[in-house]
Design an enzyme around this catalytic site. Structure first.
Site, PDB file in Angstrom:
ATOM      1  N   ASP A   1     119.001  63.881 -14.158  1.00 30.97           N
ATOM      2  CA  ASP A   1     118.500  62.985 -13.116  1.00 30.97           C
ATOM      3  C   ASP A   1     116.986  62.880 -13.258  1.00 30.97           C
ATOM      4  O   ASP A   1     116.272  63.883 -13.151  1.00 30.97           O
ATOM      5  CB  ASP A   1     118.842  63.553 -11.733  1.00 30.97           C
ATOM      6  CG  ASP A   1     120.326  63.449 -11.430  1.00 30.97           C
ATOM      7  OD1 ASP A   1     120.870  62.332 -11.523  1.00 30.97           O
ATOM      8  OD2 ASP A   1     120.940  64.477 -11.085  1.00 30.97           O
TER       9      ASP A   1
ATOM     10  N   ASP B   1     129.108  59.757  -9.160  1.00 32.00           N
ATOM     11  CA  ASP B   1     128.043  60.753  -8.977  1.00 32.00           C
ATOM     12  C   ASP B   1     127.775  60.979  -7.494  1.00 32.00           C
ATOM     13  O   ASP B   1     127.358  60.053  -6.789  1.00 32.00           O
ATOM     14  CB  ASP B   1     126.781  60.241  -9.688  1.00 32.00           C
ATOM     15  CG  ASP B   1     125.667  61.275  -9.741  1.00 32.00           C
ATOM     16  OD1 ASP B   1     125.913  62.434  -9.346  1.00 32.00           O
ATOM     17  OD2 ASP B   1     124.557  60.920 -10.175  1.00 32.00           O
TER      18      ASP B   1
HETATM   19  C1  S6P Z   1     121.566  62.403  -6.847  1.00 33.10           C
HETATM   20  C2  S6P Z   1     121.806  62.668  -8.287  1.00 33.10           C
HETATM   21  C3  S6P Z   1     123.048  63.436  -8.558  1.00 33.10           C
HETATM   22  C4  S6P Z   1     123.081  64.817  -7.968  1.00 33.10           C
HETATM   23  C5  S6P Z   1     124.481  65.348  -7.899  1.00 33.10           C
HETATM   24  C6  S6P Z   1     124.547  66.391  -6.899  1.00 33.10           C
HETATM   25  O1  S6P Z   1     120.539  61.527  -6.738  1.00 33.10           O
HETATM   26  O2  S6P Z   1     121.913  61.458  -8.983  1.00 33.10           O
HETATM   27  O3  S6P Z   1     123.309  63.494  -9.941  1.00 33.10           O
HETATM   28  O4  S6P Z   1     122.304  65.685  -8.720  1.00 33.10           O
HETATM   29  O5  S6P Z   1     125.376  64.336  -7.548  1.00 33.10           O
HETATM   30  O6  S6P Z   1     125.838  66.859  -6.742  1.00 33.10           O
HETATM   31  P1  S6P Z   1     126.328  67.308  -5.317  1.00 33.10           P
HETATM   32  O7  S6P Z   1     127.637  67.944  -5.560  1.00 33.10           O
HETATM   33  O8  S6P Z   1     125.288  68.217  -4.782  1.00 33.10           O
HETATM   34  O9  S6P Z   1     126.431  66.033  -4.505  1.00 33.10           O
HETATM   35 MG    MG Z   2     122.724  61.562 -10.981  1.00 35.48          MG
END
Ligand code: S6P
Ligand code: MG
Length: 235
Positions: A38, A178
């Site tokens: 990211d 995502d």
């Molecule tokens: C958010 C980013 C994502 C997050 C991921 C987090 O802007 O693009 O790639 O890092 O989705 O995962 P989680 O399980 O914490 O929602």
């Molecule tokens: Mg991401």
């Protein structure tokens, strides 16, 4: 691992930074398909994340393919900063490019898999005239910028609508999902059409489970989703 029905991309933003090398070894051991980088510019979303020094340091100790998710205004400014290899994915946001088609064509010339991302509030129709030019469409299931957010539930019907559109047009496009990819939602995400799942803090990097155990359980959830997707007649 190539040609899996559903691939896993590990969100490095969610890694345990104090044990980063250890986590990368675990990702390789579990045949994770991509490392999801990211990149956040403090403008499109109000935070900053991963520049080239961090990315290249970690990339030196792994052979896994890269999946760059650029949450960056006018992303073509930084294409040259990415050390792109054949088989890597580079995804830019529909909301960030004044000349989206031109930027996608630039990426195509760089030899990567070309991706476009859309935020939860962005309609699929905004992709109508560039859809033939991409390999991946990344549907954000949370608003971009931060880990640990809750699923925006209506994005699940957006994924399904997109899946049907791709099938109608007979295009070879993968859907990447995502945000809040966790055991509770993986079967439905896959069932409605997800081909690449980004594993983050609510899944792959959950401290209470560990990467090895989580990948095992994720595979079972993916299989459930694939069965249900076949019943719907989706490829
Ligand atoms: C958010 C980013 C994502 C997050 C991921 C987090 O802007 O693009 O790639 O890092 O989705 O995962 P989680 O399980 O914490 O929602
Ligand atoms: Mg991401």
């Amino acid at each position: 691992m190539q040609n899996k029905a559903v691939e896993i991309s590990a969100s490095i933003m969610c890694i345990n930074w104090l044990e980063a090398g250890h986590d990368l070894i675990a990702l390789e051991r579990n045949n994770i398909d991509y490392l999801h980088w990211d990149i956040i510019d403090g403008s499109f979303v109000p935070d900053f994340a991963m520049g080239s020094s961090i990315i290249n340091t970690l990339k030196k100790v792994t052979n896994l393919r890269s999946d760059y998710h650029l949450m960056v205004d006018e992303p073509s400014r930084i294409f040259d900063m990415l050390n792109i290899k054949k088989g890597d994915i580079v995804t830019i946001h529909q909301e960030c490019s004044r000349h989206l088609h031109r930027d996608l064509i630039l990426l195509r010339k760089m030899g990567c898999l070309v991706g476009v991302a859309i935020c939860p509030a962005t309609p699929l129709e905004t992709l109508e005239y560039i859809i033939e030019d991409v390999d991946i469409i990344l549907v954000m299931t949370v608003n971009p910028g931060f880990k640990g957010q809750k699923l925006v539930a209506q994005t699940l019907r957006k994924i399904e609508k997109l899946k049907k559109r791709i099938m109608d047009l007979k295009l070879n496009i993968k859907i990447e999902v995502d945000g809040n990819v966790c055991p509770q939602y993986i079967p439905e995400m896959v069932s409605v059409g997800a081909d690449i799942l980004v594993g983050g803090s609510s899944g792959l990097f959950r401290k209470d489970i560990g990467i090895d155990a989580f990948v095992k359980s994720m595979e079972d959830k993916i299989l459930l989703g694939i069965e249900s997707r076949k019943l719907k007649g989706y490829s």
